[in-house]
Motif scaffolding. Structure first.
Motif, PDB file in Angstrom:
ATOM      1  N   SER A   1       0.590  -1.047   0.003  1.00  0.00           N
ATOM      2  CA  SER A   1       0.172   0.040  -0.077  1.00  0.00           C
ATOM      3  C   SER A   1       0.751   1.032  -0.516  1.00  0.00           C
ATOM      4  N   GLN A   2       2.203   0.787   0.581  1.00  0.00           N
ATOM      5  CA  GLN A   2       3.425   2.148   0.649  1.00  0.00           C
ATOM      6  C   GLN A   2       3.694   2.344  -1.136  1.00  0.00           C
ATOM      7  N   GLY A   3       3.149   1.630  -1.518  1.00  0.00           N
ATOM      8  CA  GLY A   3       4.039   1.363  -3.444  1.00  0.00           C
ATOM      9  C   GLY A   3       5.133   0.344  -3.654  1.00  0.00           C
ATOM     10  N   LEU A   4       5.074  -0.199  -3.042  1.00  0.00           N
ATOM     11  CA  LEU A   4       6.300  -1.511  -3.082  1.00  0.00           C
ATOM     12  C   LEU A   4       5.705  -2.394  -4.119  1.00  0.00           C
ATOM     13  N   VAL A   5       6.042  -2.789  -4.973  1.00  0.00           N
ATOM     14  CA  VAL A   5       5.994  -3.671  -6.573  1.00  0.00           C
ATOM     15  C   VAL A   5       6.996  -5.050  -5.851  1.00  0.00           C
ATOM     16  N   ILE A   6       6.348  -6.087  -5.993  1.00  0.00           N
ATOM     17  CA  ILE A   6       7.163  -6.929  -6.009  1.00  0.00           C
ATOM     18  C   ILE A   6       7.001  -8.126  -7.246  1.00  0.00           C
ATOM     19  N   ILE A   7       8.332  -8.188  -7.661  1.00  0.00           N
ATOM     20  CA  ILE A   7       7.939  -9.429  -9.479  1.00  0.00           C
ATOM     21  C   ILE A   7       9.024  -9.921  -8.917  1.00  0.00           C
ATOM     22  N   GLY A   8       8.596 -11.524  -8.586  1.00  0.00           N
ATOM     23  CA  GLY A   8       9.124 -12.782  -9.068  1.00  0.00           C
ATOM     24  C   GLY A   8       9.468 -12.987 -10.248  1.00  0.00           C
TER      25      GLY A   8
ATOM     26  N   ASP B   1      15.115   2.082  -7.474  1.00  0.00           N
ATOM     27  CA  ASP B   1      14.109   3.010  -6.992  1.00  0.00           C
ATOM     28  C   ASP B   1      12.863   3.653  -8.080  1.00  0.00           C
ATOM     29  N   LYS B   2      11.964   4.430  -7.535  1.00  0.00           N
ATOM     30  CA  LYS B   2      10.996   4.633  -8.301  1.00  0.00           C
ATOM     31  C   LYS B   2      11.083   5.811  -9.962  1.00  0.00           C
ATOM     32  N   ASN B   3      12.355   5.439 -10.625  1.00  0.00           N
ATOM     33  CA  ASN B   3      12.994   6.238 -11.339  1.00  0.00           C
ATOM     34  C   ASN B   3      13.704   5.069 -11.975  1.00  0.00           C
ATOM     35  N   GLY B   4      13.548   3.885 -11.855  1.00  0.00           N
ATOM     36  CA  GLY B   4      13.945   3.308 -12.761  1.00  0.00           C
ATOM     37  C   GLY B   4      15.656   2.546 -12.070  1.00  0.00           C
ATOM     38  N   HIS B   5      16.387   2.854 -11.422  1.00  0.00           N
ATOM     39  CA  HIS B   5      17.431   2.810 -10.991  1.00  0.00           C
ATOM     40  C   HIS B   5      17.760   1.493 -10.021  1.00  0.00           C
ATOM     41  N   LEU B   6      18.811   0.795 -10.315  1.00  0.00           N
ATOM     42  CA  LEU B   6      19.099  -0.687  -9.154  1.00  0.00           C
ATOM     43  C   LEU B   6      19.568   0.285  -8.076  1.00  0.00           C
ATOM     44  N   ARG B   7      19.757   0.213  -7.244  1.00  0.00           N
ATOM     45  CA  ARG B   7      20.202   0.910  -5.931  1.00  0.00           C
ATOM     46  C   ARG B   7      20.648   0.112  -4.992  1.00  0.00           C
TER      47      ARG B   7
ATOM     48  N   SER C   1      13.797   2.701   3.317  1.00  0.00           N
ATOM     49  CA  SER C   1      15.050   3.692   3.077  1.00  0.00           C
ATOM     50  C   SER C   1      13.804   3.953   1.800  1.00  0.00           C
ATOM     51  N   LEU C   2      13.467   2.814   0.695  1.00  0.00           N
ATOM     52  CA  LEU C   2      13.577   3.688  -0.973  1.00  0.00           C
ATOM     53  C   LEU C   2      12.310   4.048  -0.518  1.00  0.00           C
ATOM     54  N   LEU C   3      11.170   4.044  -0.101  1.00  0.00           N
ATOM     55  CA  LEU C   3       9.745   4.262   0.095  1.00  0.00           C
ATOM     56  C   LEU C   3      10.183   5.247   0.252  1.00  0.00           C
ATOM     57  N   ALA C   4      10.893   5.629   1.505  1.00  0.00           N
ATOM     58  CA  ALA C   4      10.372   7.383   2.298  1.00  0.00           C
ATOM     59  C   ALA C   4      10.888   8.651   1.332  1.00  0.00           C
TER      60      ALA C   4
END
Length: 102
Positions: free
Chosen positions: A14-21, A73-79, A97-100
């Motif tokens: 609900s905070q924006g995390l999207v998991i893709i296996g 991250d939200k910009n598509g960068h591997l973090r 941290s990324l969600l914040a």
């Protein structure tokens, strides 16, 4: 790793995390979509799971180890990258941290 992924999906979706296996089959029976669907259902997985029979995603990330976890991250960068089991609290800290970030 699946229990932690399921927990993070429940907790942070609900905070924006999207998991893709990404399922890159090791055995031929794992290449059949109905078998993958049954395994996803049996394990109670609610997040998306891509079937990567040819290993295209696996190879694009130059992945050599299983499991490997990537946070983007939200910009598509591997973090963040974590190879193998463990360090779940470190990974969850990275997710938070990324969600914040704005």
């Amino acid at each position: 790793m699946i229990p932690s992924l399921k927990e993070w999906d429940e907790k942070y979706h609900s905070q924006g995390l999207v998991i893709i296996g990404n399922h890159y089959p090791e055995f031929s029976f794992e290449e059949d979509l109905p078998n993958l669907q049954a395994a996803v259902a049996e394990n109670g997985i609610k997040y998306a799971v891509a079937q990567d029979n040819n290993g295209a995603t696996w190879k694009a990330y130059k992945n050599r180890y299983w499991p490997t976890l990537y946070l983007i991250d939200k910009n598509g960068h591997l973090r963040y990258i974590h190879i193998g089991e463990g360090n779940y609290s470190e990974t969850e800290d990275a997710i938070q941290s990324l969600l914040a970030e704005q």
